[in-house]
Design a protein around this motif. Structure first.
Motif, PDB file in Angstrom:
ATOM      1  N   THR A 147    -101.942  -3.720 -45.539  1.00 34.07           N
ATOM      2  CA  THR A 147    -101.847  -3.885 -44.095  1.00 34.07           C
ATOM      3  C   THR A 147    -102.594  -2.719 -43.460  1.00 34.07           C
ATOM      4  OG1 THR A 147     -99.663  -4.911 -44.303  1.00 34.07           O
ATOM      5  CG2 THR A 147    -100.301  -4.122 -42.127  1.00 34.07           C
ATOM      6  N   GLY A 148    -103.601  -3.040 -42.648  1.00 31.25           N
ATOM      7  CA  GLY A 148    -104.396  -1.980 -42.052  1.00 31.25           C
ATOM      8  C   GLY A 148    -105.572  -2.534 -41.277  1.00 31.25           C
ATOM      9  N   SER A 149    -106.622  -1.761 -41.211  1.00 32.73           N
ATOM     10  CA  SER A 149    -107.787  -2.129 -40.415  1.00 32.73           C
ATOM     11  C   SER A 149    -108.674  -3.142 -41.128  1.00 32.73           C
ATOM     12  CB  SER A 149    -108.620  -0.881 -40.110  1.00 32.73           C
ATOM     13  OG  SER A 149    -109.202  -0.374 -41.304  1.00 32.73           O
ATOM     14  N   VAL A 150    -109.554  -3.767 -40.358  1.00 32.71           N
ATOM     15  CA  VAL A 150    -110.533  -4.687 -40.949  1.00 32.71           C
ATOM     16  C   VAL A 150    -111.442  -3.928 -41.916  1.00 32.71           C
ATOM     17  CG1 VAL A 150    -112.493  -6.196 -40.447  1.00 32.71           C
ATOM     18  CG2 VAL A 150    -110.487  -6.233 -38.955  1.00 32.71           C
ATOM     19  N   GLU A 203    -103.384  -8.137 -44.237  1.00 38.45           N
ATOM     20  CA  GLU A 203    -103.105  -8.273 -42.804  1.00 38.45           C
ATOM     21  C   GLU A 203    -103.879  -7.174 -42.102  1.00 38.45           C
ATOM     22  OE1 GLU A 203    -100.036  -7.238 -39.407  1.00 38.45           O
ATOM     23  OE2 GLU A 203     -99.027  -8.012 -41.204  1.00 38.45           O
ATOM     24  N   LEU A 204    -104.892  -7.574 -41.340  1.00 38.53           N
ATOM     25  CA  LEU A 204    -105.842  -6.613 -40.799  1.00 38.53           C
ATOM     26  C   LEU A 204    -105.728  -6.518 -39.281  1.00 38.53           C
ATOM     27  CD1 LEU A 204    -108.720  -7.717 -43.190  1.00 38.53           C
ATOM     28  CD2 LEU A 204    -106.920  -6.018 -43.581  1.00 38.53           C
ATOM     29  N   GLY A 205    -106.841  -6.487 -38.572  1.00 41.30           N
ATOM     30  CA  GLY A 205    -106.801  -6.247 -37.134  1.00 41.30           C
ATOM     31  C   GLY A 205    -106.201  -7.389 -36.334  1.00 41.30           C
ATOM     32  N   GLY A 206    -105.926  -7.101 -35.082  1.00 45.99           N
ATOM     33  CA  GLY A 206    -105.402  -8.117 -34.175  1.00 45.99           C
ATOM     34  C   GLY A 206    -105.730  -7.789 -32.734  1.00 45.99           C
ATOM     35  N   LYS A 207    -105.769  -8.816 -31.919  1.00 43.33           N
ATOM     36  CA  LYS A 207    -105.954  -8.664 -30.470  1.00 43.33           C
ATOM     37  C   LYS A 207    -105.124  -9.762 -29.821  1.00 43.33           C
ATOM     38  CE  LYS A 207    -107.882  -6.331 -27.167  1.00 43.33           C
ATOM     39  NZ  LYS A 207    -107.624  -4.868 -27.053  1.00 43.33           N
TER      40      LYS A 207
END
Length: 461
Positions: free
Chosen positions: A207-210, A230-234
């Motif tokens: 779980t972290g950044s793209v 599970e990477l970035g989100g907006k």
């Protein structure tokens, strides 16, 4: 050998330092996990689950110590307590569904003289690379079901919350989990990449950044291990014309600013139907203005510092760019003396007159800022919500259940909420689309991701 250091966002000083594991310690941990897993997988599911429940009880007993410890490591105010309500809910749910989720599947066409079934078998060693923002819950999402399914687990926690990994190990030891079945390792990024490149584990959950997810995929290339990313989100919210506006304002303010906006599924952009836009913005700004920014160890504080100065500076950069392009900033930062512009303390900010040419509406902020745009229709909202490289959750605020499901079917996202946000239901799978990642966590599908199918085709003569 390198040291892993946690710098407290409270005062910018070193909080804790731990030496990274040596090459011998890493290889020893892998060997111990391989040996222990062979015996662990033979235990009945109920017995493995019993160990996990003992681990849960040991962890819950530490809550009073954990709350200020978390505030010191990553800045969450002590007034909100720890993470153990969601932690407990997820563990108990995964224990409850374990037997049914891991039971053999039998084909529905009976064939006399044959016994046919598909069993779920553990993958072997599951490597969990956990983040700092919800360091207990994000880790346990994989740790608990992986152990229940018969895997050994190695946990590498983020430097910012390095003490959380130790908490996991202490609770596992208190629960009597056999030696080698669960191990917490302190690793550098280089050691993590090497472990993956060498194919020493069978599944990795990150779980972290793209950028971090891409690095994981590159390091694991050719090993054929499975990955959960599970990477970035907006994450967007849409407030329809028929929404309960007061309810939407109250919950979306919390969804945007809880944990200083450092939530995987926190709300980062809001689209409001033109009929309610002015009222919504006024109410949203008014409620946001009530946050008290300060030391997270103070019970009066409702908004703590971000976990790191560089995270706060990124949000400052996004906000500054938006304002330079014509956005309106509604919160007077001068009213928040803790925000000097140079530390991890960052005032909440609400932006209007924003558009998708601005980074704050397109790139993950992961901080206490949110942009609000006016829309005329469901179609406008869907188009804008989908105009993103990410897709973890989306929240629709409406009193029409059918409309929410219909609109949800058009949104490119892993989870659709109606009249709520920023929540993980362990009965539903946690997944994302596009650059948000791959894989599935929790629910029955979480067990499938942590096991492999094995078919039995047995003929009697």
């Amino acid at each position: 050998m390198s040291d892993i250091i946690c710098i407290s966002p409270i005062d910018g000083k070193e909080l804790v330092r731990r030496p990274a594991a040596s090459a011998q310690e890493i290889d020893g941990a892998i060997a111990a996990a391989r040996a222990a897993q062979k015996e662990w997988r033979r235990l009945p599911i109920a017995e493995r689950s019993a160990y996990v429940l003992k681990f849960l009880e040991a962890m819950l007993a530490s809550n009073q110590e954990v709350v200020p410890e978390l505030a010191q490591q990553m800045g969450r105010p002590v007034r909100y307590g720890g993470e153990f309500r969601g932690f407990e809910e997820r563990v108990r749910y995964m224990v409850r569904i374990a037997e049914a989720s891991l039971a053999p599947t039998v084909p529905d066409d009976d064939r006399p003289g044959f016994k046919r079934m598909i069993k779920r078998e553990p993958l072997g060693i599951v490597f969990v690379i956990a983040p700092w923002n919800y360091p207990f819950m994000t880790a346990v999402n994989t740790v608990a079901p992986a152990l229940i399914a018969g895997n050994a687990v190695i946990l590498k926690h983020a430097a910012q919350t390095i003490l959380v990994g130790e908490r996991f190990q202490k609770a596992m030891d208190a629960a009597g989990v056999p030696k080698g079945v669960f191990q917490n390792l302190v690793l550098t990024h280089e050691q993590t990449s090497s472990l993956l490149f060498r194919g020493l584990v069978d599944h990795t959950n990150f779980t972290g950044s793209v950028a971090g997810g891409r690095a994981i995929e590159q390091a694991a290339a050719g090993t054929f291990m499975s990955l959960g990313l599970e990477l970035g989100g907006k994450d967007p919210a849409y407030v329809r014309a028929d929404a309960d506006i007061d309810h939407a304002i109250e919950n979306l303010v919390d969804g945007a600013f809880y944990n200083s906006g450092q939530c995987c599924c926190g709300i980062e952009r809001i689209y409001v139907h033109e009929n309610h836009y002015d009222r919504f913005v006024d109410g949203f700004v008014s409620l946001t203005s009530q946050y008290v920014l300060g030391n997270p160890l103070d019970e009066a504080t409702t908004l703590g510092p971000m976990a790191n100065v560089r995270f706060a500076n990124w949000v400052r950069k996004q906000t500054g760019e938006a304002v330079a392009k014509g956005a309106t900033a509604h919160i007077d930062v001068a009213k928040y003396p803790a925000d000097t512009g140079k530390t991890a303390y960052l005032a909440p900010q609400v932006l209007t007159n924003v558009d998708h040419s601005m980074s704050v509406m397109m790139e993950e902020s992961f901080g206490p800022v949110v942009g609000i745009m006016k829309v005329r229709s469901d179609e406008d909202a869907v188009r804008l919500m989908n105009d993103s490289p990410y897709g973890l959750t989306a929240a629709i605020w409406t009193q029409d259940l059918d409309a929410a499901e219909r609109i949800g079917g058009e949104i490119e996202t892993g989870t659709v909420f109606m009249n709520r946000c920023d929540y993980l239901d362990p009965g539903l799978t946690w997944t994302g689309v596009k650059d948000t990642g791959r894989g599935a966590g929790l629910s029955r599908l979480g067990y499938e991701a942590l096991t492999q199918p094995k078919s039995y085709h047995l003929r009697t003569i």
